[in-house]
Design a protein around this motif. Structure first.
Motif, PDB file in Angstrom:
ATOM      1  N   ALA A  72     -14.742  35.062  71.020  1.00 13.82           N
ATOM      2  CA  ALA A  72     -14.729  34.719  69.598  1.00 13.82           C
ATOM      3  C   ALA A  72     -13.717  35.585  68.839  1.00 13.82           C
ATOM      4  CB  ALA A  72     -16.126  34.885  69.008  1.00 13.82           C
ATOM      5  N   LEU A  73     -13.691  36.872  69.148  1.00 16.51           N
ATOM      6  CA  LEU A  73     -12.720  37.746  68.487  1.00 16.51           C
ATOM      7  C   LEU A  73     -11.291  37.382  68.862  1.00 16.51           C
ATOM      8  CD1 LEU A  73     -14.352  41.299  68.589  1.00 16.51           C
ATOM      9  CD2 LEU A  73     -13.653  40.016  66.566  1.00 16.51           C
ATOM     10  N   GLU A  74     -11.067  37.037  70.115  1.00 21.11           N
ATOM     11  CA  GLU A  74      -9.717  36.633  70.542  1.00 21.11           C
ATOM     12  C   GLU A  74      -9.247  35.399  69.775  1.00 21.11           C
ATOM     13  OE1 GLU A  74     -10.262  36.217  74.758  1.00 21.11           O
ATOM     14  OE2 GLU A  74      -9.949  38.353  75.129  1.00 21.11           O
ATOM     15  N   LYS A  75     -10.143  34.445  69.585  1.00 20.52           N
ATOM     16  CA  LYS A  75      -9.779  33.239  68.831  1.00 20.52           C
ATOM     17  C   LYS A  75      -9.480  33.572  67.368  1.00 20.52           C
ATOM     18  CE  LYS A  75     -12.219  29.863  71.669  1.00 20.52           C
ATOM     19  NZ  LYS A  75     -13.293  28.860  71.720  1.00 20.52           N
ATOM     20  N   LYS A  76     -10.296  34.443  66.777  1.00 24.99           N
ATOM     21  CA  LYS A  76     -10.055  34.830  65.385  1.00 24.99           C
ATOM     22  C   LYS A  76      -8.751  35.598  65.242  1.00 24.99           C
ATOM     23  CE  LYS A  76     -14.902  35.002  63.944  1.00 24.99           C
ATOM     24  NZ  LYS A  76     -15.996  35.895  63.493  1.00 24.99           N
ATOM     25  N   ILE A  77      -8.470  36.453  66.212  1.00 29.09           N
ATOM     26  CA  ILE A  77      -7.209  37.207  66.182  1.00 29.09           C
ATOM     27  C   ILE A  77      -6.023  36.247  66.283  1.00 29.09           C
ATOM     28  CG2 ILE A  77      -5.773  38.807  67.510  1.00 29.09           C
ATOM     29  CD1 ILE A  77      -8.367  40.393  68.101  1.00 29.09           C
TER      30      ILE A  77
ATOM     31  N   ALA B 230      -5.564  34.655  62.960  1.00 27.62           N
ATOM     32  CA  ALA B 230      -4.971  35.592  62.007  1.00 27.62           C
ATOM     33  C   ALA B 230      -3.473  35.745  62.268  1.00 27.62           C
ATOM     34  CB  ALA B 230      -5.672  36.945  62.089  1.00 27.62           C
ATOM     35  N   LEU B 231      -3.082  35.766  63.526  1.00 26.63           N
ATOM     36  CA  LEU B 231      -1.656  35.853  63.858  1.00 26.63           C
ATOM     37  C   LEU B 231      -0.917  34.585  63.439  1.00 26.63           C
ATOM     38  CD1 LEU B 231      -1.817  37.522  67.381  1.00 26.63           C
ATOM     39  CD2 LEU B 231      -0.863  38.521  65.295  1.00 26.63           C
ATOM     40  N   ASP B 232      -1.529  33.439  63.708  1.00 32.82           N
ATOM     41  CA  ASP B 232      -0.903  32.171  63.342  1.00 32.82           C
ATOM     42  C   ASP B 232      -0.703  32.050  61.832  1.00 32.82           C
ATOM     43  OD1 ASP B 232      -0.765  31.434  65.994  1.00 32.82           O
ATOM     44  OD2 ASP B 232      -2.567  30.164  65.927  1.00 32.82           O
ATOM     45  N   SER B 233      -1.671  32.533  61.081  1.00 30.81           N
ATOM     46  CA  SER B 233      -1.578  32.445  59.617  1.00 30.81           C
ATOM     47  C   SER B 233      -0.877  33.657  59.004  1.00 30.81           C
ATOM     48  CB  SER B 233      -2.977  32.288  59.018  1.00 30.81           C
ATOM     49  OG  SER B 233      -3.745  33.446  59.267  1.00 30.81           O
TER      50      SER B 233
ATOM     51  N   LEU C 299      -9.793  42.612  62.702  1.00 35.35           N
ATOM     52  CA  LEU C 299     -10.273  41.991  63.940  1.00 35.35           C
ATOM     53  C   LEU C 299      -9.826  42.761  65.182  1.00 35.35           C
ATOM     54  CD1 LEU C 299      -9.663  38.257  63.025  1.00 35.35           C
ATOM     55  CD2 LEU C 299     -11.879  39.415  63.202  1.00 35.35           C
ATOM     56  N   SER C 300      -8.613  43.263  65.158  1.00 40.05           N
ATOM     57  CA  SER C 300      -8.136  44.004  66.326  1.00 40.05           C
ATOM     58  C   SER C 300      -8.894  45.320  66.481  1.00 40.05           C
ATOM     59  CB  SER C 300      -6.637  44.246  66.252  1.00 40.05           C
ATOM     60  OG  SER C 300      -6.308  45.002  65.115  1.00 40.05           O
ATOM     61  N   LYS C 301      -9.304  45.929  65.365  1.00 39.48           N
ATOM     62  CA  LYS C 301     -10.136  47.133  65.436  1.00 39.48           C
ATOM     63  C   LYS C 301     -11.490  46.801  66.074  1.00 39.48           C
ATOM     64  CE  LYS C 301     -12.197  50.809  62.733  1.00 39.48           C
ATOM     65  NZ  LYS C 301     -12.527  51.316  61.410  1.00 39.48           N
ATOM     66  N   GLN C 302     -12.090  45.689  65.650  1.00 40.02           N
ATOM     67  CA  GLN C 302     -13.363  45.266  66.236  1.00 40.02           C
ATOM     68  C   GLN C 302     -13.210  44.986  67.730  1.00 40.02           C
ATOM     69  OE1 GLN C 302     -14.783  41.876  64.034  1.00 40.02           O
ATOM     70  NE2 GLN C 302     -15.006  43.033  62.144  1.00 40.02           N
ATOM     71  N   TYR C 303     -12.114  44.346  68.086  1.00 40.52           N
ATOM     72  CA  TYR C 303     -11.843  44.024  69.494  1.00 40.52           C
ATOM     73  C   TYR C 303     -11.695  45.303  70.320  1.00 40.52           C
ATOM     74  CZ  TYR C 303      -9.764  41.714  73.537  1.00 40.52           C
ATOM     75  OH  TYR C 303      -9.520  41.244  74.813  1.00 40.52           O
ATOM     76  N   LYS C 304     -10.979  46.258  69.764  1.00 43.28           N
ATOM     77  CA  LYS C 304     -10.776  47.529  70.451  1.00 43.28           C
ATOM     78  C   LYS C 304     -12.106  48.237  70.659  1.00 43.28           C
ATOM     79  CE  LYS C 304      -8.103  51.788  70.180  1.00 43.28           C
ATOM     80  NZ  LYS C 304      -7.159  52.578  69.377  1.00 43.28           N
ATOM     81  N   GLU C 305     -12.962  48.247  69.647  1.00 41.29           N
ATOM     82  CA  GLU C 305     -14.279  48.884  69.764  1.00 41.29           C
ATOM     83  C   GLU C 305     -15.153  48.156  70.791  1.00 41.29           C
ATOM     84  OE1 GLU C 305     -15.778  48.834  65.778  1.00 41.29           O
ATOM     85  OE2 GLU C 305     -14.482  50.486  65.133  1.00 41.29           O
ATOM     86  N   LEU C 306     -15.066  46.838  70.803  1.00 39.32           N
ATOM     87  CA  LEU C 306     -15.880  46.060  71.736  1.00 39.32           C
ATOM     88  C   LEU C 306     -15.449  46.324  73.174  1.00 39.32           C
ATOM     89  CD1 LEU C 306     -18.001  43.772  72.185  1.00 39.32           C
ATOM     90  CD2 LEU C 306     -16.089  42.188  72.085  1.00 39.32           C
ATOM     91  N   THR C 307     -14.154  46.393  73.409  1.00 39.31           N
ATOM     92  CA  THR C 307     -13.658  46.529  74.785  1.00 39.31           C
ATOM     93  C   THR C 307     -13.524  47.976  75.237  1.00 39.31           C
ATOM     94  OG1 THR C 307     -11.374  46.385  74.019  1.00 39.31           O
ATOM     95  CG2 THR C 307     -12.454  44.331  74.709  1.00 39.31           C
ATOM     96  N   ALA C 308     -13.764  48.924  74.358  1.00 39.04           N
ATOM     97  CA  ALA C 308     -13.584  50.339  74.698  1.00 39.04           C
ATOM     98  C   ALA C 308     -14.532  50.789  75.804  1.00 39.04           C
ATOM     99  CB  ALA C 308     -13.769  51.205  73.472  1.00 39.04           C
ATOM    100  N   TYR C 309     -15.711  50.239  75.863  1.00 40.93           N
ATOM    101  CA  TYR C 309     -16.720  50.704  76.812  1.00 40.93           C
ATOM    102  C   TYR C 309     -16.919  49.743  77.968  1.00 40.93           C
ATOM    103  CZ  TYR C 309     -17.624  53.923  73.063  1.00 40.93           C
ATOM    104  OH  TYR C 309     -17.471  54.870  72.100  1.00 40.93           O
ATOM    105  N   ASN C 310     -16.012  48.818  78.152  1.00 39.36           N
ATOM    106  CA  ASN C 310     -16.116  47.878  79.269  1.00 39.36           C
ATOM    107  C   ASN C 310     -15.577  48.561  80.523  1.00 39.36           C
ATOM    108  OD1 ASN C 310     -16.533  45.605  80.767  1.00 39.36           O
ATOM    109  ND2 ASN C 310     -14.670  44.593  80.115  1.00 39.36           N
TER     110      ASN C 310
END
Length: 77
Positions: A45-50, A53-56, A65-76
């Motif tokens: 979902a975050l990838e699609k939103k990002i 955001a890039l397209d627009s 969104l990229s901050k949220q993505y970074k936080e989500l993937t930091a502990y994977n």
């Protein structure tokens, strides 16, 4: 003095303890599957939103969104 249990009673006791341990392992496995499914869903979902955001060319939205993505993937692991 301890009361002697029959073989059948002893087996029932053993099986209930064994089933309890199996249930705990199954619960952990189900929780891991659920967590993985939620993680993948949020990541996608975050990838699609990002991408949107890039397209627009919405720089502010992209940063959030990229901050949220970074936080989500930091502990994977």
């Amino acid at each position: 003095m301890k009361e002697k249990k029959s073989y059948t009673e002893l087996m029932k006791t053993y099986q209930s303890k064994e089933n309890g341990a199996i249930d705990k392992v199954l619960d952990m496995y189900i929780e891991m599957l659920w967590d993985e499914a939620l993680y993948k869903h949020h990541k996608l979902a975050l990838e699609k939103k990002i991408d949107c955001a890039l397209d627009s060319r919405d720089h502010q939205e992209f940063l959030v969104l990229s901050k949220q993505y970074k936080e989500l993937t930091a502990y994977n692991f």
